[in-house]
Design a protein around this motif. Structure first.
Motif, PDB file in Angstrom:
ATOM      1  N   SER A 267      -0.124  -2.863  -3.741  1.00 16.66           N
ATOM      2  CA  SER A 267      -0.428  -2.546  -4.823  1.00 16.66           C
ATOM      3  C   SER A 267      -0.131  -1.165  -4.497  1.00 16.66           C
ATOM      4  O   SER A 267      -0.805  -0.329  -3.142  1.00 16.66           O
ATOM      5  N   ILE A 268       0.261  -0.169  -5.420  1.00 17.98           N
ATOM      6  CA  ILE A 268       0.866   1.005  -5.752  1.00 17.98           C
ATOM      7  C   ILE A 268      -0.868   1.975  -6.033  1.00 17.98           C
ATOM      8  O   ILE A 268      -1.228   2.965  -5.208  1.00 17.98           O
ATOM      9  N   GLN A 269      -1.509   1.295  -6.318  1.00 18.14           N
ATOM     10  CA  GLN A 269      -3.408   1.809  -5.717  1.00 18.14           C
ATOM     11  C   GLN A 269      -4.293   1.982  -4.526  1.00 18.14           C
ATOM     12  O   GLN A 269      -4.415   2.711  -4.302  1.00 18.14           O
ATOM     13  N   ASN A 270      -3.517   0.714  -4.170  1.00 20.78           N
ATOM     14  CA  ASN A 270      -4.395   0.349  -2.629  1.00 20.78           C
ATOM     15  C   ASN A 270      -3.343   1.444  -1.844  1.00 20.78           C
ATOM     16  O   ASN A 270      -3.969   2.397  -0.994  1.00 20.78           O
ATOM     17  N   LEU A 271      -2.131   1.336  -2.659  1.00 23.25           N
ATOM     18  CA  LEU A 271      -1.374   3.005  -1.537  1.00 23.25           C
ATOM     19  C   LEU A 271      -1.973   3.809  -1.173  1.00 23.25           C
ATOM     20  O   LEU A 271      -1.669   4.610  -0.545  1.00 23.25           O
ATOM     21  N   LYS A 272      -1.788   4.246  -2.704  1.00 19.27           N
ATOM     22  CA  LYS A 272      -2.484   6.169  -2.877  1.00 19.27           C
ATOM     23  C   LYS A 272      -3.477   5.768  -2.091  1.00 19.27           C
ATOM     24  O   LYS A 272      -3.912   7.131  -1.397  1.00 19.27           O
ATOM     25  N   VAL A 273      -4.861   5.116  -2.308  1.00 18.86           N
ATOM     26  CA  VAL A 273      -5.704   5.417  -0.998  1.00 18.86           C
ATOM     27  C   VAL A 273      -5.706   5.525   0.224  1.00 18.86           C
ATOM     28  O   VAL A 273      -6.296   6.604   0.991  1.00 18.86           O
ATOM     29  N   TRP A 274      -4.646   4.613   0.840  1.00 19.52           N
ATOM     30  CA  TRP A 274      -4.393   4.618   1.935  1.00 19.52           C
ATOM     31  C   TRP A 274      -3.408   5.936   2.575  1.00 19.52           C
ATOM     32  O   TRP A 274      -3.856   6.882   3.962  1.00 19.52           O
ATOM     33  N   LEU A 275      -2.846   6.647   1.715  1.00 23.36           N
ATOM     34  CA  LEU A 275      -2.180   7.723   1.830  1.00 23.36           C
ATOM     35  C   LEU A 275      -3.212   9.245   1.415  1.00 23.36           C
ATOM     36  O   LEU A 275      -2.869   9.563   2.152  1.00 23.36           O
ATOM     37  N   ASP A 276      -4.354   8.926   0.758  1.00 24.81           N
ATOM     38  CA  ASP A 276      -5.271   9.838   0.613  1.00 24.81           C
ATOM     39  C   ASP A 276      -5.717  10.203   2.374  1.00 24.81           C
ATOM     40  O   ASP A 276      -6.685  10.710   2.333  1.00 24.81           O
ATOM     41  N   LEU A 277      -6.360   8.854   2.818  1.00 22.09           N
ATOM     42  CA  LEU A 277      -7.126   8.728   4.311  1.00 22.09           C
ATOM     43  C   LEU A 277      -5.938   8.857   5.648  1.00 22.09           C
ATOM     44  O   LEU A 277      -6.799  10.031   6.186  1.00 22.09           O
ATOM     45  N   LEU A 278      -4.921   8.798   5.787  1.00 22.11           N
ATOM     46  CA  LEU A 278      -4.336   9.061   6.619  1.00 22.11           C
ATOM     47  C   LEU A 278      -3.650  10.579   6.626  1.00 22.11           C
ATOM     48  O   LEU A 278      -4.253  11.175   8.532  1.00 22.11           O
ATOM     49  N   PRO A 279      -3.866  11.171   6.208  1.00 20.54           N
ATOM     50  CA  PRO A 279      -3.658  12.509   6.537  1.00 20.54           C
ATOM     51  C   PRO A 279      -4.818  13.378   7.331  1.00 20.54           C
ATOM     52  O   PRO A 279      -5.348  14.133   7.610  1.00 20.54           O
ATOM     53  N   LYS A 280      -6.558  11.888   6.920  1.00 24.00           N
ATOM     54  CA  LYS A 280      -7.142  12.857   6.971  1.00 24.00           C
ATOM     55  C   LYS A 280      -7.706  12.715   9.069  1.00 24.00           C
ATOM     56  O   LYS A 280      -8.223  12.465   9.935  1.00 24.00           O
ATOM     57  N   LEU A 281      -6.700  12.196   9.491  1.00 26.49           N
ATOM     58  CA  LEU A 281      -6.557  11.964  10.619  1.00 26.49           C
ATOM     59  C   LEU A 281      -5.860  13.276  11.490  1.00 26.49           C
ATOM     60  O   LEU A 281      -4.842  13.100  11.994  1.00 26.49           O
TER      61      LEU A 281
END
Length: 542
Positions: A267-281
């Motif tokens: 899902s594009i929507q879920n992918l965007k959520v993960w791509l927003d979270l990963l940079p916070k690591l």
């Protein structure tokens, strides 16, 4: 404290009060150093008679009273330091022996022996009285501070209440927005509930706000300009995770651009959520994800969209020797890009580049950095980031030779999710709360650091069968990298061999936590630093 404790190095802290009686019940304890603290009272006689104790350092505390003459010393006790305390009376017979097998230091007390190096008895009594008076004053100061703090809290209560209500209102608004982004019926391998409730704890927040670049959303046109229309001169190679390009932003910042083919099922929507979270690591030993781009034009792959990940540029590459493989092939192996990315085991054993050969202490420093990064991924964020596909290819070095881990979290957006669904493991399998896979893979990174590339090239099965060789000196000389053997202390090497063996245990429940792995590596580095300092001192005295 654990009954199997072997070594306790607790010097130069601020411990006060009496020495815990529990130390006297540690039958496996061999080394105890609690010097340079503020401990008081009489040392427990059981410490001296432990069956395996060989090193006991109680110096520079406020220990007082007299030691009973009748207690016995353990047969392995070879070094005792009681100096710079407030002890009176005489020494027990087992500590007052002139035998060469046991070294006992007791200067700076008020003992009745060796008067040249002892204080008068009145000195110790006065010092004890002064300490009690000082503690009384400290208690009074603490009480005053607590009272003042309570008053301050009361004064600021209304202001804090206002701020809390404002923050709570904003957070509630965010919680209503995020679930809307994630569609419950999206065909994805990730639970929408898990994504919606993902929150980063304070450690991640602190690391994320200190010197971290702002994550941004790139357009496909921007990336074409950054990479000169994805020109072949900017192409660095292609690995299992996709193509890698070098780029330069408008402000002159160099970046690495990775192109991934997006599986339609995701899902594009879920992918965007993960791509927003990963940079916070954000962590000093992680390669930072600066931003992303999702292009639905399908120009490079007509079967689906294209995902671009933009990473920070790591200028010094990693561990591979560029003379062994083509440069672009190594660029494809790692996220960082930039200079030749040199694979770990070849960098460690770079015969054609002797100036790049890493000593044992250097390898320990790099391994500790990677272990800190993985420990952060497991415990520093909620939900934890597991199954990071650890391997030597993903360990990069910056211009200061600081290790940085790349390709972490890629299982979240790679085909690993589909693989787990095909096996019937369920959609949450990529978030299972164990870290055995990462521990196992890190064990082989440790093993590769020990044996070098020639032995590593014989395969995993060969290495597992050869683990028994580490138990003997002849076996170590046969399998361990000669660079390691000539630059390590045997004690430091043994510590790493032991934790490596546990990491690659075939039983997942027998493997240690990453916290244990990190502790053992830091202890091995401390032992090695002491050995190096002693060797340097011996050389200087010749």
């Amino acid at each position: 404290m654990p009954e199997g404790l072997v070594t306790a190095l607790l010097s130069k802290n601020s411990f006060s009060g009496k020495i815990p009686e529990q130390f006297g019940a540690l039958g496996q304890l061999q080394h105890l150093d609690i010097s340079f603290n503020d401990l008081s009272g009489t040392p427990p006689s059981a410490l001296f008679s432990l069956p395996n104790i060989s090193y006991l350092n109680l110096a520079s505390n406020r220990l007082s009273g007299s030691l009973p003459n009748e207690f016995s010393c353990g047969g392995k006790l070879g070094f005792v330091d009681l100096s710079s305390n407030k002890l009176i009376g005489g020494l027990p017979s087992c500590l007052n022996s002139t035998s060469d097998k046991r070294i006992v230091k007791f200067d700076g007390n008020c003992l009745s022996i060796d008067s040249q190096h002892q204080h008068q008895g009145s000195y110790c009594k006065e010092a004890i009285m002064r300490g009690k008076q000082s503690r009384g004053r400290d208690i009074a100061v603490i009480v005053a501070l607590i009272t003042g703090a309570v008053l301050l809290v009361v004064i600021l209560a209304f202001g804090a209440l206002f701020l809390c209500r404002k923050y709570r209102s904003r957070r509630t608004h965010e919680q209503h927005i995020l679930p809307k982004i994630v569609q419950d019926n999206a065909p994805t391998g990730v639970s929408s509930e898990l994504l919606a409730n993902a929150r980063f704890i304070s450690q991640a927040a602190k690391l994320g706000t200190q010197g971290a670049q702002v994550c941004r959303l790139f357009s496909y046109e921007e990336l074409k300009e950054v990479t000169n229309e994805f020109d072949s001169s900017m192409f660095l190679g292609e690995g299992s995770m996709g193509k890698l390009y070098r780029g330069r932003l408008e402000n002159g910042t160099y970046v690495a651009v990775r192109s991934l083919s997006l599986v339609k099922k995701f899902s594009i929507q879920n992918l965007k959520v993960w791509l927003d979270l990963l940079p916070k690591l954000r962590h000093p030993h992680l390669v930072g994800l600066l931003g992303h781009c999702i292009d639905g034009s399908g120009k490079d792959d007509s079967s689906g969209s294209k995902v671009f990940l933009i990473y920070e540029y790591v200028p010094n590459g990693s561990y591979h020797n560029p003379s062994v493989r083509p440069l672009k092939e190594y660029m494809a192996l790692c996220v960082g890009g930039g200079q030749p990315l040199i694979q770990l085991h070849i960098y460690i054993h770079a015969e054609n580049c002797p100036e790049k050969v890493l000593k044992w202490s250097d390898r320990l420093r790099i391994l500790i950095g990677v272990a800190k990064a993985v420990h952060f991924l497991h415990t520093g964020v909620i939900p934890g980031c597991f199954n990071n596909g650890l391997k030597t290819n993903n360990i990069l070095l910056d211009e200061h030779q600081v290790a940085k881990l790349s390709d972490y979290g890629m299982s979240i957006i790679s085909g690993e999710i589909e693989k787990s669904e095909a096996k019937g493991e369920g959609p949450k399998s990529c978030h299972r709360t164990n870290s055995e896979d990462d521990v196992y893979n890190f064990g082989f990174i440790l093993l590769e650091s020990l044996v070098g590339p020639i032995v590593t090239g014989k395969g995993e099965t060969f290495l597992l069968n050869e683990m028994a060789s580490f138990g003997s000196q002849d076996g170590r000389r046969r399998i361990v990298d000669p660079i390691v053997l000539t630059t390590c202390s045997q004690e430091s090497l043994s510590i790493v061999i032991a934790i490596t063996s546990k990491c690659i245990s075939p039983e997942p429940l027998s493997r240690p936590s990453f916290e244990d792995v990190l502790w053992n590596l830091q202890y091995a580095a401390q032992v090695q630093a002491t050995a190096d300092a002693d060797q340097k001192s011996d050389s200087a005295s010749l």
